[in-house]
Design a protein around this motif. Structure first.
Motif, mmCIF file in Angstrom:
data_model
loop_
_atom_site.group_PDB
_atom_site.id
_atom_site.type_symbol
_atom_site.label_atom_id
_atom_site.label_comp_id
_atom_site.label_asym_id
_atom_site.label_seq_id
_atom_site.Cartn_x
_atom_site.Cartn_y
_atom_site.Cartn_z
ATOM 1 N N ARG A 173 -13.004 -44.686 49.668
ATOM 2 C CA ARG A 173 -11.742 -45.198 50.216
ATOM 3 C C ARG A 173 -11.471 -44.579 51.593
ATOM 4 N NH1 ARG A 173 -7.588 -44.170 45.320
ATOM 5 N NH2 ARG A 173 -8.680 -42.159 45.239
ATOM 6 N N PRO A 174 -12.275 -44.934 52.573
ATOM 7 C CA PRO A 174 -12.131 -44.294 53.895
ATOM 8 C C PRO A 174 -10.779 -44.541 54.545
ATOM 9 C CG PRO A 174 -13.614 -46.194 53.995
ATOM 10 C CD PRO A 174 -13.363 -45.926 52.552
ATOM 11 N N LYS A 175 -10.170 -45.699 54.306
ATOM 12 C CA LYS A 175 -8.878 -45.986 54.934
ATOM 13 C C LYS A 175 -7.797 -45.025 54.453
ATOM 14 C CE LYS A 175 -9.688 -50.907 55.772
ATOM 15 N NZ LYS A 175 -9.229 -52.297 55.501
ATOM 16 N N ARG A 176 -7.951 -44.544 53.231
ATOM 17 C CA ARG A 176 -6.963 -43.615 52.676
ATOM 18 C C ARG A 176 -6.882 -42.328 53.503
ATOM 19 N NH1 ARG A 176 -7.372 -40.213 47.060
ATOM 20 N NH2 ARG A 176 -5.160 -39.961 46.683
ATOM 21 N N TYR A 177 -7.994 -41.978 54.164
ATOM 22 C CA TYR A 177 -8.088 -40.706 54.881
ATOM 23 C C TYR A 177 -8.060 -40.883 56.396
ATOM 24 C CZ TYR A 177 -9.541 -38.965 50.318
ATOM 25 O OH TYR A 177 -9.587 -38.645 48.998
ATOM 26 N N ALA A 178 -8.071 -42.113 56.856
ATOM 27 C CA ALA A 178 -8.224 -42.365 58.291
ATOM 28 C C ALA A 178 -7.114 -41.725 59.120
ATOM 29 C CB ALA A 178 -8.292 -43.868 58.551
ATOM 30 N N ASP A 179 -5.856 -41.863 58.686
ATOM 31 C CA ASP A 179 -4.733 -41.325 59.462
ATOM 32 C C ASP A 179 -4.811 -39.814 59.607
ATOM 33 O OD1 ASP A 179 -3.722 -43.828 59.841
ATOM 34 O OD2 ASP A 179 -2.158 -43.674 58.305
ATOM 35 N N TYR A 180 -5.172 -39.150 58.505
ATOM 36 C CA TYR A 180 -5.218 -37.684 58.561
ATOM 37 C C TYR A 180 -6.277 -37.213 59.551
ATOM 38 C CZ TYR A 180 -5.841 -32.808 57.454
ATOM 39 O OH TYR A 180 -5.949 -31.443 57.555
ATOM 40 N N PHE A 181 -7.480 -37.770 59.459
ATOM 41 C CA PHE A 181 -8.555 -37.278 60.311
ATOM 42 C C PHE A 181 -8.388 -37.714 61.762
ATOM 43 C CE2 PHE A 181 -10.443 -36.509 56.176
ATOM 44 C CZ PHE A 181 -10.981 -35.248 56.372
ATOM 45 N N LYS A 182 -7.686 -38.799 61.986
ATOM 46 C CA LYS A 182 -7.353 -39.177 63.363
ATOM 47 C C LYS A 182 -6.404 -38.142 63.959
ATOM 48 C CE LYS A 182 -5.413 -42.955 66.128
ATOM 49 N NZ LYS A 182 -4.830 -44.326 66.084
ATOM 50 N N LEU A 183 -5.419 -37.721 63.169
ATOM 51 C CA LEU A 183 -4.475 -36.714 63.635
ATOM 52 C C LEU A 183 -5.161 -35.356 63.780
ATOM 53 C CD1 LEU A 183 -1.460 -37.129 64.298
ATOM 54 C CD2 LEU A 183 -0.920 -36.018 62.126
ATOM 55 N N ARG A 184 -6.106 -35.076 62.893
ATOM 56 C CA ARG A 184 -6.835 -33.807 62.967
ATOM 57 C C ARG A 184 -7.640 -33.734 64.265
ATOM 58 N NH1 ARG A 184 -10.829 -30.223 61.734
ATOM 59 N NH2 ARG A 184 -10.395 -28.707 60.069
ATOM 60 N N ALA A 185 -8.260 -34.847 64.634
ATOM 61 C CA ALA A 185 -9.009 -34.891 65.894
ATOM 62 C C ALA A 185 -8.079 -34.668 67.083
ATOM 63 C CB ALA A 185 -9.735 -36.231 66.019
ATOM 64 N N GLN A 186 -6.876 -35.197 67.003
ATOM 65 C CA GLN A 186 -5.894 -34.985 68.058
ATOM 66 C C GLN A 186 -5.499 -33.514 68.138
ATOM 67 O OE1 GLN A 186 -2.510 -37.605 67.728
ATOM 68 N NE2 GLN A 186 -1.382 -36.593 69.381
ATOM 69 N N TRP A 187 -5.335 -32.881 66.986
ATOM 70 C CA TRP A 187 -5.028 -31.443 66.939
ATOM 71 C C TRP A 187 -6.105 -30.650 67.671
ATOM 72 C CZ3 TRP A 187 -7.586 -27.137 65.185
ATOM 73 C CH2 TRP A 187 -6.826 -25.980 65.005
ATOM 74 N N THR A 188 -7.361 -30.989 67.411
ATOM 75 C CA THR A 188 -8.471 -30.271 68.032
ATOM 76 C C THR A 188 -8.419 -30.378 69.548
ATOM 77 O OG1 THR A 188 -9.872 -30.662 66.083
ATOM 78 C CG2 THR A 188 -10.992 -30.091 68.143
ATOM 79 N N GLN A 189 -8.157 -31.562 70.048
ATOM 80 C CA GLN A 189 -8.093 -31.756 71.495
ATOM 81 C C GLN A 189 -6.929 -30.995 72.120
ATOM 82 O OE1 GLN A 189 -10.466 -33.224 73.317
ATOM 83 N NE2 GLN A 189 -11.564 -33.437 71.359
ATOM 84 N N LEU A 190 -5.779 -31.009 71.460
ATOM 85 C CA LEU A 190 -4.624 -30.276 71.976
ATOM 86 C C LEU A 190 -4.882 -28.773 72.004
ATOM 87 C CD1 LEU A 190 -1.741 -32.254 70.206
ATOM 88 C CD2 LEU A 190 -2.197 -32.180 72.669
ATOM 89 N N MET A 191 -5.529 -28.262 70.973
ATOM 90 C CA MET A 191 -5.816 -26.830 70.931
ATOM 91 C C MET A 191 -6.813 -26.441 72.019
ATOM 92 S SD MET A 191 -3.942 -25.385 68.597
ATOM 93 C CE MET A 191 -4.761 -23.855 68.152
ATOM 94 N N LYS A 192 -7.802 -27.293 72.255
ATOM 95 C CA LYS A 192 -8.764 -27.007 73.318
ATOM 96 C C LYS A 192 -8.084 -26.962 74.673
ATOM 97 C CE LYS A 192 -12.968 -28.859 71.161
ATOM 98 N NZ LYS A 192 -14.008 -29.924 71.208
ATOM 99 N N ALA A 193 -7.056 -27.787 74.837
ATOM 100 C CA ALA A 193 -6.318 -27.829 76.107
ATOM 101 C C ALA A 193 -5.256 -26.740 76.202
ATOM 102 C CB ALA A 193 -5.680 -29.206 76.288
#
Length: 518
Positions: free
Chosen positions: A140-160
């Motif tokens: 059920r990949p759609k069930r997790y899509a929102d979380y991991f999209k936000l997680r990727a955003q977290w990573t970019q913000l922390m790098k910056a």
């Protein structure tokens, strides 16, 4: 090809299989090797799974590279080697699982890592483990899509360096409903706590880490890291007493994992950095570290013997010796000789007597040999070879292996015979490796009967100890020799046994990964 020429070729091929330390049959002493691209089959092939374990200084090994190596081992059908490799890197197992992408979450490599981590590092029910999470995510990949999209955003913000923005992301709100995603709730709280702590909001960070720790009780390996982070946040919030308590809880939680053969030197290195100046290592940590590090109960000449059960956080440094010896052994087994050498030097600074110092210098010589600093290693071993047999035998065995590696077969054979045959009634923890080295030296010297006799003796030791890694390499060497000697029937029988080991059908007795093999 003449018989004599074939024998010389065999000796040269076997010599190429001798690693740089006194541990011919273990895998940690190998460095990563690129596969041969030639179409011709090499005369002797060393197990690629075994070579993969010694990857050099793993402080720079990314989770992606770790997963790639697991994938390679699985492609080569090295089930046991895959499990052995994963077991040595619990920190990288956890990191690869937390950062799994949608593309590789359902891969065989990630599922194998998840199964190993659930088995080694968690007490949760299977339906709440990483393997179940990855399987559900694949279905059920759609069930997790929102979380991991936000997680990727977290990573970019922390790098910056945008910690405040990263902390404000509603990660916890995007975690799907329980029961499987409890691991993602822990992950979300950890990410939020990290951003809050770095964003100068330590009180809020403490609250996030505290929630994560409570959820992570069935995952003690992960919980130990979370406790370190909580303690750091408490210290930033000027709550020294709470920070001290958190640090002690983190270390005792981690040391409890040693009973399940989970050795993670990365945790202990981090715990040492965050250790409060007013605190010694807890007594439970000292006891377990002494046992796993195989720290001698004897303090040394002229001092009282120190039993493992009596290790206490006192001013004599006994706990320091225990902890740093164990950390060094773990780094050495992971193929991280530079980090191992630093740990052994720290332990030696606290050594209580000559015997402890001698044992640590043996380990330092092994680390130097892995670093290809052979001259420095031999300088240490030269002095140790004049000590009583409990030190001189392993020292001589390591010298003999180094001489073999350098191509001095007769000299290596002579020294190994001194270590093993002249002390046949004396046993030491790593005698099996010395016997295996001696067997190879005899084969290189064209003494087949003696060579196979000592190889078989080593194999029996490895099998009795449940040391599958060393047993596998010993059998590989035997099969290679038999094939070169045109004894194909005998070689096929050894290959059948190797296949059982590769498929993981030969049961391995539980033993501590912290055991470093000299």
């Amino acid at each position: 090809m003449s018989h004599h020429r074939k024998r010389r070729l065999l000796a040269a091929v076997l010599l190429a299989c001798v690693p740089l330390t006194g541990c011919v049959l273990t895998d940690k002493s190998h460095t990563a090797a690129k596969p041969k691209t030639s179409a011709s089959k090499p005369a002797v092939q060393v197990d690629p799974g075994a070579k993969a374990v010694g990857l050099g200084d793993c402080s720079t090994l990314a989770a992606e590279a770790f997963v790639a190596k697991v994938r390679q081992l699985l492609d080569d059908a090295k089930t046991e080697a895959t499990q052995r490799y994963c077991a040595r890197f619990p920190d990288l197992m956890l990191e690869s699982l937390r950062t799994a992408t949608e593309a590789n979450a359902a891969s065989a490599a990630l599922l194998a890592i998840a199964a190993q981590y659930d088995d080694m590092c968690a007490t949760a029910e299977p339906e709440a483990g990483w393997q179940a999470l990855l399987q559900d995510r694949a279905k059920r990949p759609k069930r997790y899509a929102d979380y991991f999209k936000l997680r990727a955003q977290w990573t970019q913000l922390m790098k910056a360096g945008n910690h405040a923005e990263a902390a404000a992301l509603p990660l916890l709100d995007r975690v799907p409903a329980n029961p499987v995603p409890v691991l993602l709730r822990i992950d979300a709280l950890q990410l939020t706590g990290t951003a809050l702590s770095l964003g100068e909001k330590p009180v809020e960070a403490v609250a996030a880490f505290r929630q994560a720790v409570e959820l992570a009780k069935p995952y003690p390996h992960h919980a130990s890291y979370l406790l370190l982070q909580e303690g750091d946040a408490l210290r930033r919030a000027n709550q020294a007493a709470g920070a001290d308590a958190c640090w002690e809880q983190a270390t005792t939680t981690a040391v409890g994992q040693l009973n399940h053969s989970v050795a993670d030197p990365s945790f202990w290195d981090r715990a040492a950095v965050q250790r409060p100046t007013t605190l010694a290592w807890p007594n439970a940590v000292c006891q377990e570290a002494a046992r796993y590090g195989r720290v001698s109960e004897e303090a040394g000449e002229g001092t009282d013997g120190i039993a493992v059960a009596s290790f206490k956080p006192d001013g004599n440094g006994t706990g320091e010796v225990a902890v740093w010896t164990s950390v060094g052994r773990a780094h050495l087994q992971r193929g991280e000789p530079r980090l191992a050498l630093v740990a052994f030097k720290r332990a030696e600074a606290w050594a209580a007597g000559n015997h402890q110092r001698d044992e640590l210098q043996l380990l330092e010589a092994e680390a130097l040999a892995q670093l290809k600093q052979t001259t420095a290693a031999l300088a240490i071993l030269s002095g140790l070879s004049k000590k009583p047999e409990r030190i001189s035998c392993p020292a001589l065995a390591m010298v003999g292996s180094l001489r073999l590696q350098a191509g001095s077969v007769q000299q290596g054979l002579l020294i190994l015979r001194r270590a093993v045959e002249e002390h046949e009634g004396f046993d030491w923890p790593d005698r099996g490796e010395a016997e295996a080295n001696l067997g190879l030296a005899y084969l290189m010297a064209n003494d087949e009967a003696s060579g196979l006799r000592w190889l078989h003796a080593a194999e029996r030791r490895f099998e009795a100890d449940g040391d599958i890694a060393s047993l596998r390499q010993a059998l590989e060497n035997e099969a290679n020799f038999l094939e070169q000697a045109d004894k194909h029937l005998e070689a096929s029988e050894v290959r059948k046994r190797l296949k059982l080991l590769d498929n993981g059908t030969a049961a391995e007795k539980p033993h501590a990964p912290w055991k470093a093999r000299r």
